[in-house]
Design an enzyme around this catalytic site. Structure first.
Site, mmCIF file in Angstrom:
data_model
loop_
_atom_site.group_PDB
_atom_site.id
_atom_site.type_symbol
_atom_site.label_atom_id
_atom_site.label_comp_id
_atom_site.label_asym_id
_atom_site.label_seq_id
_atom_site.Cartn_x
_atom_site.Cartn_y
_atom_site.Cartn_z
ATOM 1 N N GLU A 108 0.851 -1.186 0.000
ATOM 2 C CA GLU A 108 0.000 0.000 0.000
ATOM 3 C C GLU A 108 0.882 1.228 0.000
ATOM 4 O O GLU A 108 1.907 1.260 0.688
ATOM 5 C CB GLU A 108 -0.898 0.049 1.238
ATOM 6 N N TYR A 120 8.199 1.996 -7.337
ATOM 7 C CA TYR A 120 7.496 0.706 -7.420
ATOM 8 C C TYR A 120 7.152 0.354 -8.874
ATOM 9 O O TYR A 120 7.321 -0.785 -9.310
ATOM 10 C CB TYR A 120 6.225 0.731 -6.566
HETATM 11 C C1 LIG Z 1 10.589 6.106 -1.464
HETATM 12 C C2 LIG Z 1 12.013 6.110 -0.921
HETATM 13 C C3 LIG Z 1 12.212 4.894 -0.023
HETATM 14 C C4 LIG Z 1 13.000 6.049 -2.083
HETATM 15 O O1 LIG Z 1 14.299 5.948 -1.551
HETATM 16 P P1 LIG Z 1 15.570 6.623 -2.287
HETATM 17 O O2 LIG Z 1 16.784 6.042 -1.670
HETATM 18 O O3 LIG Z 1 15.434 8.096 -2.265
HETATM 19 O O4 LIG Z 1 15.355 6.086 -3.774
HETATM 20 P P2 LIG Z 1 16.460 5.826 -4.885
HETATM 21 O O5 LIG Z 1 17.517 6.879 -4.838
HETATM 22 O O6 LIG Z 1 16.899 4.404 -4.815
HETATM 23 O O7 LIG Z 1 15.595 6.053 -6.194
HETATM 24 C C5 LIG Z 1 14.876 4.968 -6.732
HETATM 25 C C6 LIG Z 1 13.791 5.470 -7.640
HETATM 26 O O8 LIG Z 1 12.753 6.124 -6.900
HETATM 27 C C7 LIG Z 1 12.170 7.119 -7.721
HETATM 28 N N1 LIG Z 1 12.346 8.404 -7.061
HETATM 29 C C8 LIG Z 1 13.152 8.681 -6.012
HETATM 30 N N2 LIG Z 1 12.987 9.970 -5.642
HETATM 31 C C9 LIG Z 1 12.074 10.489 -6.479
HETATM 32 C C10 LIG Z 1 11.463 11.769 -6.596
HETATM 33 N N3 LIG Z 1 11.773 12.783 -5.757
HETATM 34 N N4 LIG Z 1 10.518 11.946 -7.550
HETATM 35 C C11 LIG Z 1 10.178 10.940 -8.384
HETATM 36 N N5 LIG Z 1 10.725 9.706 -8.322
HETATM 37 C C12 LIG Z 1 11.660 9.493 -7.383
HETATM 38 C C13 LIG Z 1 12.891 7.065 -9.050
HETATM 39 O O9 LIG Z 1 12.194 6.143 -9.880
HETATM 40 C C14 LIG Z 1 14.222 6.472 -8.663
HETATM 41 O O10 LIG Z 1 14.855 5.811 -9.698
HETATM 42 P P3 LIG Z 1 15.984 6.540 -10.595
HETATM 43 O O11 LIG Z 1 16.981 7.082 -9.627
HETATM 44 O O12 LIG Z 1 16.491 5.440 -11.438
HETATM 45 O O13 LIG Z 1 15.258 7.612 -11.324
HETATM 46 C C15 LIG Z 1 12.322 7.422 -0.142
HETATM 47 O O14 LIG Z 1 11.917 8.515 -0.950
HETATM 48 C C16 LIG Z 1 11.642 7.530 1.197
HETATM 49 O O15 LIG Z 1 12.157 7.052 2.212
HETATM 50 N N6 LIG Z 1 10.460 8.185 1.250
HETATM 51 C C17 LIG Z 1 9.767 8.396 2.507
HETATM 52 C C18 LIG Z 1 9.203 7.117 3.041
HETATM 53 C C19 LIG Z 1 8.222 6.506 2.063
HETATM 54 O O16 LIG Z 1 7.399 7.192 1.493
HETATM 55 N N7 LIG Z 1 8.293 5.169 1.901
HETATM 56 C C20 LIG Z 1 7.387 4.444 1.026
HETATM 57 C C21 LIG Z 1 6.154 4.105 1.755
HETATM 58 S S1 LIG Z 1 5.018 3.129 0.763
#
Ligand SMILES: CC(C)(COP(=O)(O)OP(=O)(O)OC[C@H]1O[C@@H](n2cnc3c(N)ncnc32)[C@H](O)[C@@H]1OP(=O)(O)O)[C@@H](O)C(=O)NCCC(=O)NCCS
Length: 150
Positions: A108, A120
């Site tokens: 979710e 995702y």
């Molecule tokens: C979602 C989350 C875990 C991603 O972690 P991250 O280490 O920043 O992600 P990555 O650097 O590995 O990026 C992976 C992909 O996420 C997407 N992404 C990351 N940041 C993004 C942004 N600001 N906008 C759009 N897409 C984004 C991209 O597809 C990216 O792939 P790419 O680098 O090849 O373009 C992080 O943003 C987070 O902790 N968010 C808050 C908690 C949360 O919402 N968790 C999910 C709950 S369901």
């Protein structure tokens, strides 16, 4: 910056709760005891990312049901804001998907959580449904997303 990946332990629970409060403040962030309970559950796998001497990311998946073919549910994934955008979230997610192997995976996600949804979708999840007011504290809606075996 070098990041090390391993598995979460109960010693990480307090730091996880700290990150949860930072990342999910308005949406009932998990307390440390919730992480300890997850790690005790037996049917879960939790991955950890560590850098600069601290936990900077965590992610967990649970196996559903007692018999094969198993399905899986991603329970949480979070990366310290100071370390986001460096591939840590993707690496943690891939770790969970490796655990799920050929099983279908569900999760979710808030409908307004663009970074997570983009991540995702990039690994094959599709929107399977809308759960209105899924997040009780904020009243936010969630998509249920589903990934069938590749
Ligand atoms: C979602 C989350 C875990 C991603 O972690 P991250 O280490 O920043 O992600 P990555 O650097 O590995 O990026 C992976 C992909 O996420 C997407 N992404 C990351 N940041 C993004 C942004 N600001 N906008 C759009 N897409 C984004 C991209 O597809 C990216 O792939 P790419 O680098 O090849 O373009 C992080 O943003 C987070 O902790 N968010 C808050 C908690 C949360 O919402 N968790 C999910 C709950 S369901």
């Amino acid at each position: 910056m070098s990041v090390d990946y391993d598995t979460l332990t109960k010693d990480d629970a307090a730091r996880c709760a700290e990150l949860e409060a930072l990342l999910f403040g308005g949406d009932d962030p998990w307390p440390a005891r919730a992480f300890r309970a997850e790690l005790d559950a037996g049917h879960t796998h939790y991955a950890a990312a560590r850098a600069d001497g601290k936990l900077v990311g965590y992610a967990g998946i649970a196996r559903l049901g007692r018999r094969e073919p198993f399905e899986y549910e991603i329970h949480t994934i979070g990366v310290d804001p100071e370390y986001q955008g460096r591939g840590i979230g993707r690496r943690l997610l891939n770790d969970l998907l490796a655990v799920a192997g050929n099983g279908t995976v569900f999760l979710e996600v808030r409908t307004d959580n663009e970074p997570a949804i983009t991540l995702y979708e990039s690994v094959g999840f599709v929107r399977a449904g809308l759960r209105k007011r899924y997040y009780r504290a904020s009243g936010a809606d969630a998509y249920t997303m589903r990934r069938d075996p590749p």
